[in-house]
Scaffold this motif. Structure first.
Motif, mmCIF file in Angstrom:
data_model
loop_
_atom_site.group_PDB
_atom_site.id
_atom_site.type_symbol
_atom_site.label_atom_id
_atom_site.label_comp_id
_atom_site.label_asym_id
_atom_site.label_seq_id
_atom_site.Cartn_x
_atom_site.Cartn_y
_atom_site.Cartn_z
ATOM 1 N N LEU A 236 0.836 -1.192 0.000
ATOM 2 C CA LEU A 236 0.000 0.000 0.000
ATOM 3 C C LEU A 236 0.874 1.246 0.000
ATOM 4 O O LEU A 236 1.711 1.427 0.874
ATOM 5 N N ALA A 237 0.681 2.077 -1.013
ATOM 6 C CA ALA A 237 1.341 3.380 -1.084
ATOM 7 C C ALA A 237 0.276 4.401 -1.466
ATOM 8 O O ALA A 237 -0.670 4.088 -2.181
ATOM 9 N N GLY A 238 0.427 5.614 -0.978
ATOM 10 C CA GLY A 238 -0.557 6.635 -1.320
ATOM 11 C C GLY A 238 -0.419 7.864 -0.457
ATOM 12 O O GLY A 238 0.121 7.811 0.650
ATOM 13 N N ASP A 239 -0.930 8.973 -0.970
ATOM 14 C CA ASP A 239 -0.871 10.245 -0.240
ATOM 15 C C ASP A 239 -2.111 10.411 0.638
ATOM 16 O O ASP A 239 -2.865 11.368 0.500
ATOM 17 N N PHE A 240 -2.292 9.466 1.550
ATOM 18 C CA PHE A 240 -3.463 9.467 2.416
ATOM 19 C C PHE A 240 -3.356 10.526 3.511
ATOM 20 O O PHE A 240 -2.362 10.540 4.248
ATOM 21 N N PRO A 241 -4.382 11.370 3.674
ATOM 22 C CA PRO A 241 -4.450 12.138 4.916
ATOM 23 C C PRO A 241 -4.919 11.194 6.027
ATOM 24 O O PRO A 241 -5.430 10.104 5.745
ATOM 25 N N LYS A 242 -4.724 11.603 7.276
ATOM 26 C CA LYS A 242 -5.166 10.787 8.406
ATOM 27 C C LYS A 242 -6.342 11.455 9.103
ATOM 28 O O LYS A 242 -6.452 12.677 9.145
ATOM 29 N N ASN A 243 -7.221 10.625 9.673
ATOM 30 C CA ASN A 243 -8.301 11.196 10.469
ATOM 31 C C ASN A 243 -7.837 11.368 11.917
ATOM 32 O O ASN A 243 -6.676 11.111 12.239
ATOM 33 N N GLU A 244 -8.779 11.772 12.768
ATOM 34 C CA GLU A 244 -8.406 12.095 14.149
ATOM 35 C C GLU A 244 -7.908 10.885 14.935
ATOM 36 O O GLU A 244 -7.200 11.029 15.929
ATOM 37 N N LYS A 245 -8.258 9.686 14.511
ATOM 38 C CA LYS A 245 -7.795 8.474 15.191
ATOM 39 C C LYS A 245 -6.493 7.938 14.593
ATOM 40 O O LYS A 245 -5.959 6.930 15.057
ATOM 41 N N GLY A 246 -6.002 8.596 13.547
ATOM 42 C CA GLY A 246 -4.754 8.173 12.933
ATOM 43 C C GLY A 246 -4.916 7.213 11.775
ATOM 44 O O GLY A 246 -3.923 6.763 11.188
ATOM 45 N N LEU A 247 -6.158 6.854 11.423
ATOM 46 C CA LEU A 247 -6.413 5.948 10.308
ATOM 47 C C LEU A 247 -6.205 6.652 8.973
ATOM 48 O O LEU A 247 -6.459 7.854 8.842
ATOM 49 N N LEU A 248 -5.754 5.913 7.974
ATOM 50 C CA LEU A 248 -5.529 6.472 6.643
ATOM 51 C C LEU A 248 -6.864 6.628 5.917
ATOM 52 O O LEU A 248 -7.628 5.669 5.796
ATOM 53 N N ARG A 249 -7.135 7.814 5.428
ATOM 54 C CA ARG A 249 -8.414 8.108 4.769
ATOM 55 C C ARG A 249 -8.340 7.695 3.296
ATOM 56 O O ARG A 249 -7.878 8.447 2.452
ATOM 57 N N TYR A 250 -8.830 6.498 3.033
ATOM 58 C CA TYR A 250 -8.717 5.877 1.708
ATOM 59 C C TYR A 250 -9.355 6.734 0.605
ATOM 60 O O TYR A 250 -8.751 6.977 -0.430
ATOM 61 N N GLY A 251 -10.574 7.184 0.833
ATOM 62 C CA GLY A 251 -11.294 7.931 -0.198
ATOM 63 C C GLY A 251 -10.780 9.330 -0.440
ATOM 64 O O GLY A 251 -11.144 9.955 -1.441
ATOM 65 N N SER A 252 -9.947 9.833 0.460
ATOM 66 C CA SER A 252 -9.451 11.206 0.335
ATOM 67 C C SER A 252 -8.065 11.284 -0.288
ATOM 68 O O SER A 252 -7.546 12.379 -0.496
ATOM 69 N N ALA A 253 -7.452 10.147 -0.573
ATOM 70 C CA ALA A 253 -6.131 10.147 -1.208
ATOM 71 C C ALA A 253 -6.261 10.516 -2.685
ATOM 72 O O ALA A 253 -7.258 10.187 -3.337
ATOM 73 N N ASN A 254 -5.268 11.204 -3.203
ATOM 74 C CA ASN A 254 -5.249 11.537 -4.629
ATOM 75 C C ASN A 254 -4.684 10.405 -5.471
ATOM 76 O O ASN A 254 -5.198 10.099 -6.550
ATOM 77 N N THR A 255 -3.615 9.781 -4.985
ATOM 78 C CA THR A 255 -2.938 8.734 -5.746
ATOM 79 C C THR A 255 -2.655 7.541 -4.843
ATOM 80 O O THR A 255 -2.145 7.708 -3.737
ATOM 81 N N ILE A 256 -3.003 6.343 -5.329
ATOM 82 C CA ILE A 256 -2.877 5.124 -4.536
ATOM 83 C C ILE A 256 -2.300 3.997 -5.393
ATOM 84 O O ILE A 256 -2.631 3.863 -6.571
ATOM 85 N N ALA A 257 -1.439 3.175 -4.769
ATOM 86 C CA ALA A 257 -0.997 1.911 -5.361
ATOM 87 C C ALA A 257 -1.266 0.835 -4.315
ATOM 88 O O ALA A 257 -0.855 0.969 -3.153
ATOM 89 N N GLU A 258 -1.945 -0.232 -4.712
ATOM 90 C CA GLU A 258 -2.412 -1.224 -3.748
ATOM 91 C C GLU A 258 -2.322 -2.633 -4.326
ATOM 92 O O GLU A 258 -2.629 -2.851 -5.495
ATOM 93 N N VAL A 259 -1.899 -3.572 -3.487
ATOM 94 C CA VAL A 259 -1.894 -4.991 -3.850
ATOM 95 C C VAL A 259 -2.530 -5.763 -2.703
ATOM 96 O O VAL A 259 -2.109 -5.631 -1.554
ATOM 97 N N TYR A 260 -3.542 -6.564 -3.015
ATOM 98 C CA TYR A 260 -4.163 -7.389 -1.984
ATOM 99 C C TYR A 260 -4.636 -8.709 -2.579
ATOM 100 O O TYR A 260 -4.737 -8.862 -3.805
#
Length: 243
Positions: free
Chosen positions: A77-101
């Motif tokens: 997982l790579a991406g320019d994720f902002p974080k919410n108040e709990k420190g979780l990565l905000r998936y829908g708010s990232a501009n660019t993402i690379a993901e393998v699952y």
């Protein structure tokens, strides 16, 4: 049949989790986390990087927000994720993402196989290839796709992948159309495999909604991830959830 299947080894299947309440109550129930960047690639922060030779223990739970888990086990997982108040990565708010699952969920596997086959076949019929866009930005690609669709009178927003070897998987390039007019580009690749845990899909996604993002680095990263993760080892996995 393997020993893993004989002795109840369906651990890869996700546990269904019911949210604590509405999205506000569910958010309050989350424990704070400290997720740290572990590197960078193509100017993107890297958060998860697990070798395909070892089992992953990373799922969406306790990592990502703004997306409903569907039983994914993350390898990258790579991406320019902002974080919410709990420190979780905000998936829908990232501009660019690379993901393998990988996923072992029967419905997820079935839908993915059907959709990937359908749209990759449509992409093969288009007169464009992913390499045609190497020197363009996401915004330029979106403008091209929309103009092309308007001239044709129907959506023409797919392109064929031009890699010589798709490593036994299928994939295509998707561009924004008039139904979602903001600039975005997505590269998708999927591979179906029978494992000791049952049917599995391996999914590689690289996407961007940053108008200024150059497509070339996205294309290169996508190919690198396919080559690296095209043959993930068959290990027992557990801990994924779905909502």
């Amino acid at each position: 049949m393997s020993w893993w299947q004989i002795f109840g080894g369906r651990g890869a299947r996700a546990k269904v989790v019911k949210p604590a309440g509405d999205h506000i109550e569910n958010f309050r129930a989350k424990a704070p986390v400290d997720i740290r960047q572990i590197g960078k690639i193509a100017e993107l922060p890297v958060w998860i990087d697990v070798s395909p030779e070892v089992p992953t223990s990373t799922t969406y739970d306790g990592l990502l927000w703004e997306i409903e888990p569907m039983g994914e086990y993350l390898y990258y997982l790579a991406g320019d994720f902002p974080k919410n108040e709990k420190g979780l990565l905000r998936y829908g708010s990232a501009n660019t993402i690379a993901e393998v699952y990988v996923s072992f969920e029967d419905d997820v596997v079935s839908v993915d196989r059907s959709e990937m086959r359908r749209w990759s076949e449509v992409a093969l019929q288009e007169a464009t290839e992913s390499s045609d866009f190497i020197d363009m930005t996401v915004e330029e690609i979106t403008t091209f796709a929309q103009q092309r669709s308007q001239e044709a009178g129907y959506a023409r927003h797919l392109a064929m992948l031009v890699f010589k070897d798709l490593q036994g998987g299928i994939g295509y390039m998707e561009q924004a159309d008039d139904f979602l007019p903001r600039p975005w580009v997505r590269l998708l690749w999927s591979k179906y495999t029978e494992t000791s845990q049952g049917s599995r899909i391996t999914k590689v996604i690289v996407r961007s909604s940053n108008p200024d993002q150059q497509f070339g680095p996205m294309h290169d990263l996508f190919k690198t991830l396919i080559d690296r993760y095209q043959s993930i080892q068959d290990y027992p996995l557990s801990g994924a959830i779905r909502m």
